[in-house]
Design an enzyme around this catalytic site. Structure first.
Site, PDB file in Angstrom:
ATOM      1  N   TRP A  22       0.829  -1.202   0.000  1.00 38.29           N
ATOM      2  CA  TRP A  22       0.000   0.000   0.000  1.00 38.29           C
ATOM      3  C   TRP A  22       0.864   1.253   0.000  1.00 38.29           C
ATOM      4  O   TRP A  22       0.634   2.196  -0.766  1.00 38.29           O
ATOM      5  CB  TRP A  22      -0.938  -0.035   1.195  1.00 38.29           C
ATOM      6  CG  TRP A  22      -2.002   1.017   1.295  1.00 38.29           C
ATOM      7  CD1 TRP A  22      -2.485   1.527   2.457  1.00 38.29           C
ATOM      8  CD2 TRP A  22      -2.756   1.647   0.250  1.00 38.29           C
ATOM      9  NE1 TRP A  22      -3.483   2.454   2.196  1.00 38.29           N
ATOM     10  CE2 TRP A  22      -3.665   2.541   0.848  1.00 38.29           C
ATOM     11  CE3 TRP A  22      -2.735   1.555  -1.135  1.00 38.29           C
ATOM     12  CZ2 TRP A  22      -4.547   3.341   0.118  1.00 38.29           C
ATOM     13  CZ3 TRP A  22      -3.608   2.347  -1.875  1.00 38.29           C
ATOM     14  CH2 TRP A  22      -4.502   3.224  -1.249  1.00 38.29           C
ATOM     15  N   ARG A  42      11.251   0.184   8.653  1.00 36.52           N
ATOM     16  CA  ARG A  42      12.160  -0.233   9.723  1.00 36.52           C
ATOM     17  C   ARG A  42      13.357  -0.999   9.178  1.00 36.52           C
ATOM     18  O   ARG A  42      14.433  -0.993   9.769  1.00 36.52           O
ATOM     19  CB  ARG A  42      11.414  -1.118  10.729  1.00 36.52           C
ATOM     20  CG  ARG A  42      10.325  -0.396  11.500  1.00 36.52           C
ATOM     21  CD  ARG A  42       9.688  -1.340  12.509  1.00 36.52           C
ATOM     22  NE  ARG A  42       8.603  -0.714  13.227  1.00 36.52           N
ATOM     23  CZ  ARG A  42       7.344  -0.674  12.801  1.00 36.52           C
ATOM     24  NH1 ARG A  42       7.033  -1.233  11.650  1.00 36.52           N
ATOM     25  NH2 ARG A  42       6.401  -0.090  13.517  1.00 36.52           N
ATOM     26  N   LYS A  90      -5.606   0.921   8.389  1.00 36.38           N
ATOM     27  CA  LYS A  90      -6.965   0.517   8.754  1.00 36.38           C
ATOM     28  C   LYS A  90      -6.891  -0.440   9.941  1.00 36.38           C
ATOM     29  O   LYS A  90      -6.485  -1.589   9.790  1.00 36.38           O
ATOM     30  CB  LYS A  90      -7.667  -0.142   7.563  1.00 36.38           C
ATOM     31  CG  LYS A  90      -7.811   0.782   6.356  1.00 36.38           C
ATOM     32  CD  LYS A  90      -8.381   0.079   5.146  1.00 36.38           C
ATOM     33  CE  LYS A  90      -8.516   1.046   3.968  1.00 36.38           C
ATOM     34  NZ  LYS A  90      -9.049   0.392   2.752  1.00 36.38           N
ATOM     35  N   GLY A 118     -10.509   3.872   1.010  1.00 31.41           N
ATOM     36  CA  GLY A 118     -11.459   3.580  -0.057  1.00 31.41           C
ATOM     37  C   GLY A 118     -11.285   2.160  -0.555  1.00 31.41           C
ATOM     38  O   GLY A 118     -10.494   1.383  -0.010  1.00 31.41           O
ATOM     39  N   LYS A 173     -14.980  -2.796   7.887  1.00 30.55           N
ATOM     40  CA  LYS A 173     -15.330  -3.723   6.803  1.00 30.55           C
ATOM     41  C   LYS A 173     -14.392  -4.918   6.761  1.00 30.55           C
ATOM     42  O   LYS A 173     -14.733  -5.962   6.195  1.00 30.55           O
ATOM     43  CB  LYS A 173     -15.379  -2.996   5.463  1.00 30.55           C
ATOM     44  CG  LYS A 173     -14.109  -2.281   5.053  1.00 30.55           C
ATOM     45  CD  LYS A 173     -13.052  -3.194   4.426  1.00 30.55           C
ATOM     46  CE  LYS A 173     -11.747  -2.452   4.304  1.00 30.55           C
ATOM     47  NZ  LYS A 173     -10.616  -3.293   3.926  1.00 30.55           N
ATOM     48  N   SER A 236      -7.930  -9.610  -1.268  1.00 32.28           N
ATOM     49  CA  SER A 236      -8.077  -9.107   0.093  1.00 32.28           C
ATOM     50  C   SER A 236      -7.529 -10.124   1.090  1.00 32.28           C
ATOM     51  O   SER A 236      -7.934 -11.285   1.105  1.00 32.28           O
ATOM     52  CB  SER A 236      -9.557  -8.838   0.409  1.00 32.28           C
ATOM     53  OG  SER A 236      -9.769  -8.718   1.800  1.00 32.28           O
ATOM     54  N   ARG A 237      -6.604  -9.674   1.940  1.00 28.23           N
ATOM     55  CA  ARG A 237      -6.024 -10.580   2.937  1.00 28.23           C
ATOM     56  C   ARG A 237      -7.072 -11.035   3.949  1.00 28.23           C
ATOM     57  O   ARG A 237      -7.052 -12.176   4.405  1.00 28.23           O
ATOM     58  CB  ARG A 237      -4.857  -9.894   3.638  1.00 28.23           C
ATOM     59  CG  ARG A 237      -3.669  -9.634   2.729  1.00 28.23           C
ATOM     60  CD  ARG A 237      -2.490  -9.052   3.479  1.00 28.23           C
ATOM     61  NE  ARG A 237      -2.736  -7.706   3.938  1.00 28.23           N
ATOM     62  CZ  ARG A 237      -2.420  -6.612   3.258  1.00 28.23           C
ATOM     63  NH1 ARG A 237      -1.850  -6.719   2.073  1.00 28.23           N
ATOM     64  NH2 ARG A 237      -2.645  -5.407   3.753  1.00 28.23           N
ATOM     65  N   ASN A 238      -7.993 -10.145   4.316  1.00 30.49           N
ATOM     66  CA  ASN A 238      -9.027 -10.514   5.284  1.00 30.49           C
ATOM     67  C   ASN A 238      -9.985 -11.543   4.695  1.00 30.49           C
ATOM     68  O   ASN A 238     -10.378 -12.496   5.372  1.00 30.49           O
ATOM     69  CB  ASN A 238      -9.773  -9.253   5.732  1.00 30.49           C
ATOM     70  CG  ASN A 238      -8.877  -8.309   6.494  1.00 30.49           C
ATOM     71  OD1 ASN A 238      -8.531  -8.537   7.637  1.00 30.49           O
ATOM     72  ND2 ASN A 238      -8.454  -7.225   5.836  1.00 30.49           N
ATOM     73  N   GLU A 263      -5.602  -7.006   8.980  1.00 30.19           N
ATOM     74  CA  GLU A 263      -5.946  -6.180  10.140  1.00 30.19           C
ATOM     75  C   GLU A 263      -7.266  -6.580  10.783  1.00 30.19           C
ATOM     76  O   GLU A 263      -7.496  -6.343  11.967  1.00 30.19           O
ATOM     77  CB  GLU A 263      -5.992  -4.704   9.749  1.00 30.19           C
ATOM     78  CG  GLU A 263      -4.645  -4.103   9.366  1.00 30.19           C
ATOM     79  CD  GLU A 263      -3.727  -3.842  10.550  1.00 30.19           C
ATOM     80  OE1 GLU A 263      -4.082  -4.227  11.680  1.00 30.19           O
ATOM     81  OE2 GLU A 263      -2.638  -3.270  10.333  1.00 30.19           O
TER      82      GLU A 263
END
Length: 314
Positions: A22, A42, A90, A118, A173, A236-238, A263
């Site tokens: 991202w 890092r 997020k 978004g 979401k 989407s990881r989720n 997340e």
């Protein structure tokens, strides 16, 4: 990629914190718009002090777990009084249930903070596929400034004056996206998924309004738009977390092999902590958390949702 410079003398100096997909996608957009871009991570060679030196805009795309620590580090560094902070993270802080923007604003009370959120799947943006996003702030001037920085023929940027609603839409979401992944993993069909996403949006609005957000914000790009994107894409990881749980994999196994951070896994627990505190009904989020904890199987969670007491829709 640690220090990228354009040739435009009037460009903005932008520091992006976080070198994940991202952060790099946003860096590429700003660079294409002829801004000076520095990316800090890092693991990179660029120090944080050098990264934020003379920055006009500091954009945070670090994971939720690193927000407070990075913000505290920047507090001790000399930055311009005109710096605009932008958050593209997020999530919710597990100790305080605060959003990333609330953390940044508390640590930098005299600076404007802008939320960028978004339906923005990083891989599609990196492929230069068309997308739209929202930049929201209590400062219209700051929001418009960030709008100009990131607007392009492939990335349409809207402004909004409800940063809390924009931020919560993108955060909450992720929990529903896990449930959507479970739905597809169990092959429950289009009807079931449509019902799930619609009722999931109702949960987002219910707790979001209580939180202080405007209800209409959740029906925009950062709420419904982001919900549709993440609930329908294997990118989407989720969604992947939910899908693979429904396939019988353990959460530990999934997260070990997942690129990046889902997340929604941490957000769900923090969200329910707040919901329980104020007696707000979140039945889908409740079942998602039970699945994540291994307390119930995806199939049993579906059964419990379907057998809830009958009630009016509104």
């Amino acid at each position: 990629m640690s220090n990228i410079k354009s040739q435009q003398p009037k460009s903005q100096s932008i520091t992006i914190l976080g070198a994940g997909a991202w952060g790099n996608a946003l860096a590429a957009i700003a660079l294409a718009n002829n801004h000076n871009v520095r990316i800090w991570s890092r693991r990179g060679s660029l120090t944080l002090a050098n990264a934020v030196e003379n920055a006009d805009i500091i954009l945070s795309a670090v994971s939720m777990s690193g927000v407070s620590q990075v913000a505290r580090q920047i507090q001790s560094l000399p930055i311009s009084s005109q710096v605009i902070f932008v958050t593209a993270t997020k999530g919710l802080d597990p100790e305080t249930t605060r959003t990333p923007a609330q953390i940044w604003q508390e640590m930098f009370p005299s600076h404007p903070v802008v939320v960028l959120s978004g339906p923005n799947l990083s891989k599609e943006i990196q492929q230069q596929l068309p997308a739209a996003t929202v930049v929201a702030s209590y400062s219209p001037t700051a929001a418009e400034s960030i709008q100009q920085v990131f607007s392009s023929p492939r990335f349409r940027v809207y402004t909004n004056l409800d940063p809390l609603g924009v931020e919560l839409g993108g955060t909450l979401k992720n929990v529903i996206a896990i449930a959507a992944g479970v739905c597809d993993g169990l092959e429950l069909g289009t009807n079931a998924k449509a019902a799930l996403v619609t009722r999931g949006l109702a949960e987002m609005v219910r707790i979001g309004v209580f939180w202080g957000a405007k209800p209409e914000t959740f029906y925009g790009l950062s709420g419904l738009g982001d919900l549709l994107a993440t609930c329908n894409s294997p990118l989407s990881r989720n969604y992947q977390v939910g899908y693979q749980l429904a396939q019988g994999k353990t959460l530990t196994e999934i997260l070990t092999h997942l690129p990046g951070t889902a997340e929604g896994v941490n957000t769900c627990r923090v969200l329910l902590q707040r919901a329980h505190q104020y007696h707000i009904s979140m039945p889908i989020a409740e079942q998602v958390q039970r699945i994540l904890e291994g307390e119930i199987t995806p199939t049993d969670a579906l059964t419990e949702l379907m057998l809830r007491d009958a009630k009016p829709e509104q």
